[in-house]
Design an enzyme around this catalytic site. Structure first.
Site, PDB file in Angstrom:
ATOM      1  N   GLY A 182      -4.550  -3.954  -4.713  1.00 53.54           N
ATOM      2  CA  GLY A 182      -5.526  -2.961  -5.216  1.00 53.54           C
ATOM      3  C   GLY A 182      -4.768  -1.928  -5.265  1.00 53.54           C
ATOM      4  N   HIS A 183      -4.439  -1.309  -6.598  1.00 52.23           N
ATOM      5  CA  HIS A 183      -3.872  -0.152  -7.126  1.00 52.23           C
ATOM      6  C   HIS A 183      -4.634   0.886  -7.418  1.00 52.23           C
ATOM      7  CE1 HIS A 183       0.044  -2.904  -7.778  1.00 52.23           C
ATOM      8  NE2 HIS A 183      -0.291  -2.935  -6.397  1.00 52.23           N
ATOM      9  N   GLN A 192       1.891  -5.961  -3.502  1.00 47.83           N
ATOM     10  CA  GLN A 192       2.478  -5.856  -1.885  1.00 47.83           C
ATOM     11  C   GLN A 192       3.769  -5.136  -1.503  1.00 47.83           C
ATOM     12  OE1 GLN A 192       1.222  -9.370  -3.211  1.00 47.83           O
ATOM     13  NE2 GLN A 192      -1.098  -8.182  -3.096  1.00 47.83           N
ATOM     14  N   THR A 203      -9.921  -4.399   0.573  1.00 47.79           N
ATOM     15  CA  THR A 203     -10.952  -5.117   1.510  1.00 47.79           C
ATOM     16  C   THR A 203     -11.605  -3.968   2.356  1.00 47.79           C
ATOM     17  OG1 THR A 203      -9.053  -5.159   3.022  1.00 47.79           O
ATOM     18  CG2 THR A 203      -9.558  -6.988   1.577  1.00 47.79           C
ATOM     19  N   LYS A 234       2.158   2.376  -5.138  1.00 43.37           N
ATOM     20  CA  LYS A 234       2.703   1.713  -6.356  1.00 43.37           C
ATOM     21  C   LYS A 234       2.029   2.064  -7.512  1.00 43.37           C
ATOM     22  CE  LYS A 234       3.088  -2.248  -4.483  1.00 43.37           C
ATOM     23  NZ  LYS A 234       2.932  -1.952  -3.038  1.00 43.37           N
ATOM     24  N   ASP A 280       0.795  -1.279   0.013  1.00 42.47           N
ATOM     25  CA  ASP A 280      -0.070  -0.073  -0.015  1.00 42.47           C
ATOM     26  C   ASP A 280       0.851   0.975   0.021  1.00 42.47           C
ATOM     27  OD1 ASP A 280      -2.321  -1.704   0.134  1.00 42.47           O
ATOM     28  OD2 ASP A 280      -2.039  -1.784   2.636  1.00 42.47           O
ATOM     29  N   GLU A 281       2.011   1.339  -0.559  1.00 43.00           N
ATOM     30  CA  GLU A 281       2.869   2.486  -0.513  1.00 43.00           C
ATOM     31  C   GLU A 281       2.485   3.315  -1.522  1.00 43.00           C
ATOM     32  OE1 GLU A 281       3.913  -0.717  -1.166  1.00 43.00           O
ATOM     33  OE2 GLU A 281       5.159  -1.372   0.587  1.00 43.00           O
ATOM     34  N   GLY A 292       0.127  14.259  -3.194  1.00 42.50           N
ATOM     35  CA  GLY A 292      -1.329  13.939  -3.342  1.00 42.50           C
ATOM     36  C   GLY A 292      -1.563  12.977  -4.179  1.00 42.50           C
ATOM     37  N   ALA A 323      -7.905  -0.695  -0.238  1.00 40.79           N
ATOM     38  CA  ALA A 323      -8.180  -0.577  -1.616  1.00 40.79           C
ATOM     39  C   ALA A 323      -8.950  -1.955  -1.857  1.00 40.79           C
ATOM     40  CB  ALA A 323      -7.403  -0.182  -2.651  1.00 40.79           C
TER      41      ALA A 323
HETATM   42  P1  IMP Z   1      -2.684 -12.486   1.405  1.00 35.90           P
HETATM   43  O1  IMP Z   1      -2.222 -12.099   0.458  1.00 35.90           O
HETATM   44  O2  IMP Z   1      -4.333 -12.455   1.069  1.00 35.90           O
HETATM   45  O3  IMP Z   1      -2.600 -14.193   1.800  1.00 35.90           O
HETATM   46  O4  IMP Z   1      -2.701 -11.996   2.763  1.00 35.90           O
HETATM   47  C1  IMP Z   1      -1.427 -12.269   3.620  1.00 35.90           C
HETATM   48  C2  IMP Z   1      -1.053 -10.741   4.360  1.00 35.90           C
HETATM   49  O5  IMP Z   1      -0.699  -9.780   3.397  1.00 35.90           O
HETATM   50  C3  IMP Z   1      -2.162 -10.084   4.916  1.00 35.90           C
HETATM   51  O6  IMP Z   1      -1.617  -9.361   5.906  1.00 35.90           O
HETATM   52  C4  IMP Z   1      -2.822  -8.991   4.113  1.00 35.90           C
HETATM   53  O7  IMP Z   1      -3.287  -8.012   4.823  1.00 35.90           O
HETATM   54  C5  IMP Z   1      -1.480  -8.660   3.327  1.00 35.90           C
HETATM   55  N1  IMP Z   1      -1.848  -8.154   2.092  1.00 35.90           N
HETATM   56  C6  IMP Z   1      -2.220  -8.632   0.947  1.00 35.90           C
HETATM   57  N2  IMP Z   1      -2.135  -8.201  -0.068  1.00 35.90           N
HETATM   58  C7  IMP Z   1      -1.876  -6.904   0.158  1.00 35.90           C
HETATM   59  C8  IMP Z   1      -1.917  -5.483  -0.408  1.00 35.90           C
HETATM   60  O8  IMP Z   1      -2.071  -5.559  -1.589  1.00 35.90           O
HETATM   61  N3  IMP Z   1      -1.230  -4.455   0.365  1.00 35.90           N
HETATM   62  C9  IMP Z   1      -1.023  -4.611   1.937  1.00 35.90           C
HETATM   63  N4  IMP Z   1      -1.352  -5.903   2.458  1.00 35.90           N
HETATM   64  C10 IMP Z   1      -1.747  -7.071   1.723  1.00 35.90           C
END
Ligand code: IMP
Length: 436
Positions: free
Chosen positions: A40-41, A222, A299, A16, A13-14, A413, A297
């Site tokens: 979620g980008h 991620q 969940t 990207k 979530d930086e 921004g 973005a």
């Molecule tokens: P999974 O990828 O659904 O198996 O989740 C494993 C871990 O990665 C959990 O802590 C999620 O919240 C985290 N995670 C997965 N996708 C993202 C992302 O796109 N951004 C931030 N955290 C993520």
């Protein structure tokens, strides 16, 4: 023509999505190499918001080609919905989107298994996104997964589904958790037929493209600390979110890649469970969450917020050999009188020399902070680096110094234009001369 990897230098979530979108103008092809629709980008162009989960954000640019590489796990239904959503917004994927025929497929039962596993972990749950990501990679490594190339062959498809369900049967309350194999085979074949025009050998496509002088931007999902090998295991995702994953996840050899750009917020966030040394649990954390609109973005979950952690970015620099760092969301800190940066972890009185692999150790690390004075004025929307208040530039210089990585861009921004160039002579501007 340079081929670059963009990765998250923290826990995802930086920002990207925005930076990849910004850089896309300078590349011919954008490729995803790991993860799935857990990502979620968010991209905002001219005030219009697009959230992409599987398809590279390059799709929002005319004439750019987009690749979903072999390292990505793809839910065909989620992909179809994303394609349809884009078509509905007037953005066609036809002839521009290519899905690897070797990419593994997420099916209904993967989500059921994930839910069962998470429920079974109780207090130790990972906080996954419940998209079936982990169980699909488990099937891949267990050599009973299904790839896109398998979906159009009914015999192979049925065999694969049966083998996968058999391996899970003991774990599911009823055979296949109530999933009908016949129904699933029919549904998957139907979807596979609809998606078949996009499926191809993307390793060939990418390498041929590079041979012909095209440039590739490799878009990580991620972040480094969520990487299956290098992250805060077991509180990680199931894929290789670091730069190394770009090679295995696309079939592009390492020596064809010219550089790695890391993205980091001006503070830190994390979604899901697991240790987070600089987490702010009180009102300050809430203030950053609200100012930064820190809600997932994919969940919608609230993100945990904390100070910038230079121990994390130094680790990311090492693991990814980062050439350059892009700092996002500087404006979120605009109203803070004092800002802290973590520069070391103290464990049982000792200053640690490296990032600890043991989760219990990380959970007990006390951050050693450097404090800086906040700039206390609005940076939101500033487009020229020189127009940032001196204290904000000092803060960026401090991040650069403590992270031991040059900062090339600073984002103020969510919009594409709300970006400043921190250094006209950064490596990024050497690869992309028009970024100065
Ligand atoms: P999974 O990828 O659904 O198996 O989740 C494993 C871990 O990665 C959990 O802590 C999620 O919240 C985290 N995670 C997965 N996708 C993202 C992302 O796109 N951004 C931030 N955290 C993520």
């Amino acid at each position: 023509m340079s081929n670059l990897i963009v990765i998250g230098a923290q826990w995802g979530d930086e920002g990207k999505g925005k930076i990849v979108d910004l850089l896309t103008d300078h590349f011919d092809i954008v490729a995803r190499y790991q993860g799935g629709h857990n990502a979620g980008h968010t991209v905002i162009i001219g005030g219009k918001k697009y959230v992409l989960h599987l398809i590279p954000s390059g799709i929002l640019h005319e004439r750019k080609l987009c690749v979903i590489g072999n390292g990505v796990v793809v839910d065909p239904l989620a992909l179809k919905q994303e394609i349809d959503g884009l078509e509905g917004a007037g953005i066609s994927c036809k002839g521009r989107l290519f899905i690897s025929n070797r990419a593994h497929v997420i099916l209904e039962y993967h989500r059921l298994v994930e839910k069962r596993d998470e429920d079974g972990r109780g207090e130790g749950r990972i906080g996954t996104t419940n998209r079936g990501i982990g169980p699909t990679y488990e099937d891949k490594m267990g050599r009973r997964g299904l790839r896109f190339c398998d979906l159009l062959n009914p015999g192979v498809l049925r065999q694969g589904i049966e083998a996968s369900i058999r391996a899970k049967q003991a774990a599911l309350p009823t055979p296949a958790g109530g999933v009908s194999v016949d129904g699933l085979v029919a549904a998957v074949q139907n979807l596979a037929g609809e998606l078949s025009e996009y499926v191809t050998d993307t390793a060939e496509l990418l390498n041929r493209g590079i041979d012909e002088g095209r440039s590739v931007l490799l878009e990580g999902a991620q972040g480094t600390l969520l990487d299956i090998d290098h992250g805060t295991y077991p509180y990680v995702t199931a894929s290789s979110a670091t730069a190394g994953g770009a090679c295995t996840g696309t079939g592009i050899g390492p020596t064809r890649i010219d550089g790695v750009v890391g993205i980091s917020k001006a503070y830190t966030t994390r979604v899901g469970e697991g240790p987070f040394p600089t987490e702010l649990l009180g009102a300050l954390g809430d203030q950053i969450r609200t100012a930064g609109q820190e809600f997932g973005a994919s969940t919608g979950r609230p993100r945990r917020c904390g100070w910038f952690d230079a121990v994390v970015t130094r680790y990311s620099k090492m693991i990814n050999n980062l050439d350059s760092l892009v700092v996002t969301k500087l404006d979120v800190l605009d109203s803070l009188p004092e800002i802290k940066i973590c520069n070391g972890y103290r464990y049982k009185g000792e200053l640690l020399k490296s990032f600890p692999p043991e989760i219990e150790v990380l959970a007990e690390c006390l951050p050693e902070y450097v404090s800086v004075k906040g700039w206390n004025s609005k940076t939101a929307g500033i487009r020229e680096y020189g127009e940032l208040p001196q204290l904000a530039r000092d803060y960026v210089a401090r991040l650069e110094d403590l992270s031991q990585t040059e900062v090339s861009l600073v984002s103020t921004g969510p919009d594409r234009d709300e970006t400043t160039v921190a250094s006209p002579n950064s490596r990024l501007s050497r690869w992309i001369p028009s970024i100065r």
